[in-house]
Design a protein around this motif. Sequence first.
Motif, PDB file in Angstrom:
ATOM      1  N   CYS A  41       0.000  21.054  25.331  1.00 36.95           N
ATOM      2  CA  CYS A  41       0.984  21.084  26.420  1.00 36.95           C
ATOM      3  C   CYS A  41       1.435  22.525  26.612  1.00 36.95           C
ATOM      4  O   CYS A  41       1.889  23.177  25.663  1.00 36.95           O
ATOM      5  N   ILE A  42       1.287  23.029  27.818  1.00 40.72           N
ATOM      6  CA  ILE A  42       1.683  24.411  28.128  1.00 40.72           C
ATOM      7  C   ILE A  42       2.928  24.382  29.011  1.00 40.72           C
ATOM      8  O   ILE A  42       2.938  23.740  30.075  1.00 40.72           O
ATOM      9  N   ILE A  43       3.971  25.060  28.563  1.00 44.90           N
ATOM     10  CA  ILE A  43       5.197  25.153  29.345  1.00 44.90           C
ATOM     11  C   ILE A  43       5.096  26.360  30.275  1.00 44.90           C
ATOM     12  O   ILE A  43       5.081  27.510  29.819  1.00 44.90           O
ATOM     13  N   THR A  44       4.991  26.114  31.554  1.00 46.81           N
ATOM     14  CA  THR A  44       4.982  27.194  32.545  1.00 46.81           C
ATOM     15  C   THR A  44       5.237  26.620  33.932  1.00 46.81           C
ATOM     16  O   THR A  44       4.803  25.503  34.227  1.00 46.81           O
ATOM     17  N   HIS A  45       5.951  27.356  34.752  1.00 48.46           N
ATOM     18  CA  HIS A  45       6.140  26.956  36.145  1.00 48.46           C
ATOM     19  C   HIS A  45       5.202  27.734  37.063  1.00 48.46           C
ATOM     20  O   HIS A  45       5.272  27.617  38.283  1.00 48.46           O
ATOM     21  N   GLU A  46       4.291  28.521  36.470  1.00 42.85           N
ATOM     22  CA  GLU A  46       3.443  29.411  37.274  1.00 42.85           C
ATOM     23  C   GLU A  46       2.052  28.867  37.563  1.00 42.85           C
ATOM     24  O   GLU A  46       1.237  29.576  38.168  1.00 42.85           O
ATOM     25  N   PRO A  68       0.221  11.401  22.233  1.00 46.06           N
ATOM     26  CA  PRO A  68       0.697  12.407  21.279  1.00 46.06           C
ATOM     27  C   PRO A  68       0.162  13.818  21.516  1.00 46.06           C
ATOM     28  O   PRO A  68      -1.034  14.018  21.717  1.00 46.06           O
ATOM     29  N   ILE A  69       1.084  14.774  21.519  1.00 45.77           N
ATOM     30  CA  ILE A  69       0.769  16.190  21.730  1.00 45.77           C
ATOM     31  C   ILE A  69       0.586  16.862  20.374  1.00 45.77           C
ATOM     32  O   ILE A  69       1.350  16.616  19.428  1.00 45.77           O
ATOM     33  N   ASP A  70      -0.413  17.712  20.262  1.00 50.32           N
ATOM     34  CA  ASP A  70      -0.662  18.451  19.024  1.00 50.32           C
ATOM     35  C   ASP A  70      -0.028  19.836  19.040  1.00 50.32           C
ATOM     36  O   ASP A  70       0.486  20.298  18.022  1.00 50.32           O
ATOM     37  N   VAL A  71      -0.108  20.509  20.186  1.00 50.33           N
ATOM     38  CA  VAL A  71       0.388  21.883  20.296  1.00 50.33           C
ATOM     39  C   VAL A  71       1.158  22.056  21.601  1.00 50.33           C
ATOM     40  O   VAL A  71       0.691  21.619  22.659  1.00 50.33           O
ATOM     41  N   VAL A  72       2.323  22.682  21.515  1.00 50.41           N
ATOM     42  CA  VAL A  72       3.072  23.099  22.703  1.00 50.41           C
ATOM     43  C   VAL A  72       3.027  24.627  22.757  1.00 50.41           C
ATOM     44  O   VAL A  72       3.346  25.295  21.773  1.00 50.41           O
ATOM     45  N   GLU A  73       2.618  25.161  23.901  1.00 51.91           N
ATOM     46  CA  GLU A  73       2.540  26.614  24.076  1.00 51.91           C
ATOM     47  C   GLU A  73       3.541  27.068  25.126  1.00 51.91           C
ATOM     48  O   GLU A  73       3.743  26.396  26.138  1.00 51.91           O
TER      49      GLU A  73
END
Length: 382
Positions: A4-9, A91-96
């Motif tokens: 899961c990548i946190i970005t609004h871009e 289930p998420i393994d990694v949040v970036e």
Amino acid sequence: MHICIITHEYPKPGFVHGGIGSFVKTLAPKLIQNGVKVTIVGLNYENEYEYVEDRGVKIYRLNYKNINKLGWYFGAKATSQKIAEIHKNDPIDVVEASELGLFCIDKIKNIKYVIRLHGGHHFFAESENRKINFWKGFQEKRSFKKADAFIPVSNYVKIHTNKFLSFNNKPVELINYPIDIDFFSPKNAVVKKHSIVFVGSVCEKKGVRQLIQSFPYIKKQFPDATLEIYGREWFYPDGTSYTTMLTEVELPKLGELSKDIYFHGLVDYDKIPEKYAMAHVCVFPSHMETQGLVAPEAMAMKKVVVFTKEGPGPETIAEYETGLLCDPFNPKDIAEKINWVFSNEAKAIEIENNARTFVLEKFSADKITKKNIDFFNSLIKN
């Protein structure tokens, strides 16, 4: 594996995005092709909730409150809630996230949290010789403490970020930005002789003003030279356009020469390769970069690139072998490097070939994707 990548871009049609958007748009579909699930969670440009998919990438753009200047808090809470909801069902393994991205995010047990160093507040405060904003500095430090690992995109950003912020003895893996070498491949296009192409945000730190100031030195030797500027607009806090400042302050100093400088405005991502293709030389005299995408993109298309010697410039270009490096604060030096390219056709062709070979080895999206997957797997297993 689910990332899961946190970005609004993540690029959205009709809206401007920056380098992070281009990076995620390249990497995320490549991860999908390699069997990795990818979800993007960010805040919407518009006041509404939105869900879309792009080549298998699931993108959630969230609506959030912005009350009493607390948009950052409500945005982070909306993001945390959405991640928790997604994790419950898949289930998420990694949040970036980027440097500030974990500041107010609620951590979930068994998920690894990674910060990718795109260039944060401390990094650019140093490079721009300005003071650290207490509030932003606090956010960044807290965000770093929450991270389980870090991915700097260049050795330069790793070293200079670590001068101010601790990695807390957690895993650090240098992984460059990926370049789509098929998208950015040589084209059978007609090159406009003595044309200088700049692509990027039209702002001070990208060196646009110094590039314009270099133009008279170029025109003395090559009277038919043109400067083609492509990129999104930048505005001062009072709303004044940076391009307007250039046209009202810098261009009049050039007199008749200014008629050969063209501001083309924002160009769609899909059209960027054809802009590189028409260039005799591509010039990116940034005052500072964390890595920069435009230089290796143009190099992948067998273009001679004049890049900044500052920051990670020497990590991207070997002088007179894969490109040229300039002093971005010295218009005369910028001009001398451009004039050299125009004057040395045989050597320029050699550099063009070397440049693509170098990008294939160092920045190929397939190789970079594998490095990301291997690093994520190492975090999950540990």
